[in-house]
Design a protein around this motif. Structure first.
Motif, mmCIF file in Angstrom:
data_model
loop_
_atom_site.group_PDB
_atom_site.id
_atom_site.type_symbol
_atom_site.label_atom_id
_atom_site.label_comp_id
_atom_site.label_asym_id
_atom_site.label_seq_id
_atom_site.Cartn_x
_atom_site.Cartn_y
_atom_site.Cartn_z
ATOM 1 N N LEU A 1 0.846 -1.183 0.000
ATOM 2 C CA LEU A 1 0.000 0.000 0.000
ATOM 3 C C LEU A 1 0.884 1.236 0.000
ATOM 4 O O LEU A 1 1.825 1.334 0.796
ATOM 5 C CB LEU A 1 -0.901 -0.007 1.245
ATOM 6 C CG LEU A 1 -1.786 1.195 1.492
ATOM 7 C CD1 LEU A 1 -2.877 1.258 0.435
ATOM 8 C CD2 LEU A 1 -2.402 1.118 2.874
ATOM 9 N N GLY A 2 0.627 2.180 -0.910
ATOM 10 C CA GLY A 2 1.351 3.439 -0.956
ATOM 11 C C GLY A 2 0.371 4.586 -0.835
ATOM 12 O O GLY A 2 -0.727 4.530 -1.376
ATOM 13 N N GLN A 3 0.788 5.672 -0.121
ATOM 14 C CA GLN A 3 -0.144 6.770 0.123
ATOM 15 C C GLN A 3 0.625 8.087 0.216
ATOM 16 O O GLN A 3 1.683 8.151 0.828
ATOM 17 C CB GLN A 3 -0.898 6.505 1.421
ATOM 18 C CG GLN A 3 -1.791 7.631 1.886
ATOM 19 C CD GLN A 3 -2.492 7.280 3.182
ATOM 20 O OE1 GLN A 3 -2.970 6.176 3.356
ATOM 21 N NE2 GLN A 3 -2.525 8.212 4.095
ATOM 22 N N ILE A 4 0.045 9.142 -0.382
ATOM 23 C CA ILE A 4 0.574 10.495 -0.243
ATOM 24 C C ILE A 4 -0.566 11.373 0.239
ATOM 25 O O ILE A 4 -1.659 11.353 -0.338
ATOM 26 C CB ILE A 4 1.110 11.044 -1.587
ATOM 27 C CG1 ILE A 4 2.278 10.188 -2.077
ATOM 28 C CG2 ILE A 4 1.540 12.503 -1.433
ATOM 29 C CD1 ILE A 4 2.788 10.565 -3.440
ATOM 30 N N THR A 5 -0.319 12.163 1.305
ATOM 31 C CA THR A 5 -1.318 13.050 1.853
ATOM 32 C C THR A 5 -0.769 14.476 1.822
ATOM 33 O O THR A 5 0.331 14.723 2.341
ATOM 34 C CB THR A 5 -1.666 12.674 3.312
ATOM 35 O OG1 THR A 5 -2.077 11.316 3.335
ATOM 36 C CG2 THR A 5 -2.779 13.551 3.856
ATOM 37 N N SER A 6 -1.499 15.383 1.223
ATOM 38 C CA SER A 6 -1.121 16.795 1.165
ATOM 39 C C SER A 6 -2.129 17.594 1.965
ATOM 40 O O SER A 6 -3.337 17.495 1.722
ATOM 41 C CB SER A 6 -1.097 17.271 -0.287
ATOM 42 O OG SER A 6 -0.746 18.628 -0.340
ATOM 43 N N THR A 7 -1.648 18.397 2.939
ATOM 44 C CA THR A 7 -2.532 19.178 3.810
ATOM 45 C C THR A 7 -2.174 20.645 3.707
ATOM 46 O O THR A 7 -0.997 21.007 3.836
ATOM 47 C CB THR A 7 -2.381 18.719 5.286
ATOM 48 O OG1 THR A 7 -2.604 17.313 5.355
ATOM 49 C CG2 THR A 7 -3.355 19.428 6.170
ATOM 50 N N LEU A 8 -3.180 21.517 3.478
ATOM 51 C CA LEU A 8 -2.985 22.957 3.410
ATOM 52 C C LEU A 8 -3.931 23.593 4.409
ATOM 53 O O LEU A 8 -5.155 23.392 4.339
ATOM 54 C CB LEU A 8 -3.285 23.480 1.994
ATOM 55 C CG LEU A 8 -3.177 24.994 1.794
ATOM 56 C CD1 LEU A 8 -1.740 25.459 2.039
ATOM 57 C CD2 LEU A 8 -3.645 25.369 0.406
ATOM 58 N N ILE A 9 -3.383 24.365 5.354
ATOM 59 C CA ILE A 9 -4.187 25.016 6.383
ATOM 60 C C ILE A 9 -3.965 26.526 6.278
ATOM 61 O O ILE A 9 -2.822 27.000 6.326
ATOM 62 C CB ILE A 9 -3.813 24.531 7.798
ATOM 63 C CG1 ILE A 9 -4.031 23.022 7.925
ATOM 64 C CG2 ILE A 9 -4.621 25.288 8.855
ATOM 65 C CD1 ILE A 9 -3.532 22.424 9.212
ATOM 66 N N VAL A 10 -5.035 27.281 6.160
ATOM 67 C CA VAL A 10 -4.978 28.748 6.125
ATOM 68 C C VAL A 10 -5.823 29.249 7.283
ATOM 69 O O VAL A 10 -7.013 28.972 7.363
ATOM 70 C CB VAL A 10 -5.529 29.299 4.780
ATOM 71 C CG1 VAL A 10 -5.482 30.819 4.789
ATOM 72 C CG2 VAL A 10 -4.765 28.727 3.618
ATOM 73 N N ASP A 11 -5.171 29.994 8.203
ATOM 74 C CA ASP A 11 -5.876 30.592 9.346
ATOM 75 C C ASP A 11 -6.064 32.070 9.111
ATOM 76 O O ASP A 11 -5.218 32.769 8.686
ATOM 77 C CB ASP A 11 -5.095 30.379 10.652
ATOM 78 C CG ASP A 11 -5.223 28.948 11.127
ATOM 79 O OD1 ASP A 11 -6.214 28.282 10.778
ATOM 80 O OD2 ASP A 11 -4.315 28.500 11.855
#
Length: 164
Positions: free
Chosen positions: A154-164
């Protein structure tokens, strides 16, 4: 002065923003172990009918219009011998009898790696890694290579962008 008010508001209002970005990549390689599941089937016996006379047993043990019972020995049932005859010749009748024989109870513990002599057995061989592999490049390309039987990649890439 009214003309300068919107410009003054834009110049005097500070803008604050927190920006957070993360990229996480992971691979999971699994090789399964050997498993065996066995379920013992029990005995069952059923009789149904209309318009018939039944007898079972012999001599002093003869029973009329009865269906008998399973004789159980070592956990395995044996159905009774039933004689069925049409109650009134020429009239309609039906008779049905079914029997499922149980699996014998093992006399000793089963040796590891062997399967019991039961009717419902599921066995899965242990996995082999073989060429099982997984990589994720810095450009985000996932490459997974199949292994032997009973393996998982199993391969996985997670991209997270947070703007406050």
């Amino acid at each position: 002065m009214k003309k300068f008010l919107p410009i003054l508001l834009l110049l005097s209002t500070p803008v604050y923003a927190d920006l957070s970005h993360s990229i996480t990549s992971s691979t999971k390689l699994t090789v399964g172990g050997a498993t065996t599941s066995a379920d013992r089937i029990g005995s069952s016996y059923s009789v149904s009918g209309t318009g018939v006379d039944t007898t079972h047993g012999t001599g002093d043990s003869l029973v009329t219009n009865g269906v008998g019972a399973l004789a159980i020995s070592s956990g395995v049932g044996t159905p009774p011998d039933i004689d069925a005859s049409q109650d009134v010749p020429g009239n309609s009748f039906s008779f049905s009898q079914s029997f499922i024989q149980a699996d014998a109870i093992a006399g000793s513990a089963i040796t590891t790696g062997e399967s019991p002599n039961f009717s419902d057995v599921t066995s899965i061989a242990g996995g082999t890694a073989g060429s099982l592999a997984g990589t994720i490049s810095s450009a985000g390309a996932i490459t997974l290579t199949a292994g032997g039987h009973n393996t998982e990649a199993l391969g996985q890439i997670t991209s997270t962008l947070i703007v406050d």
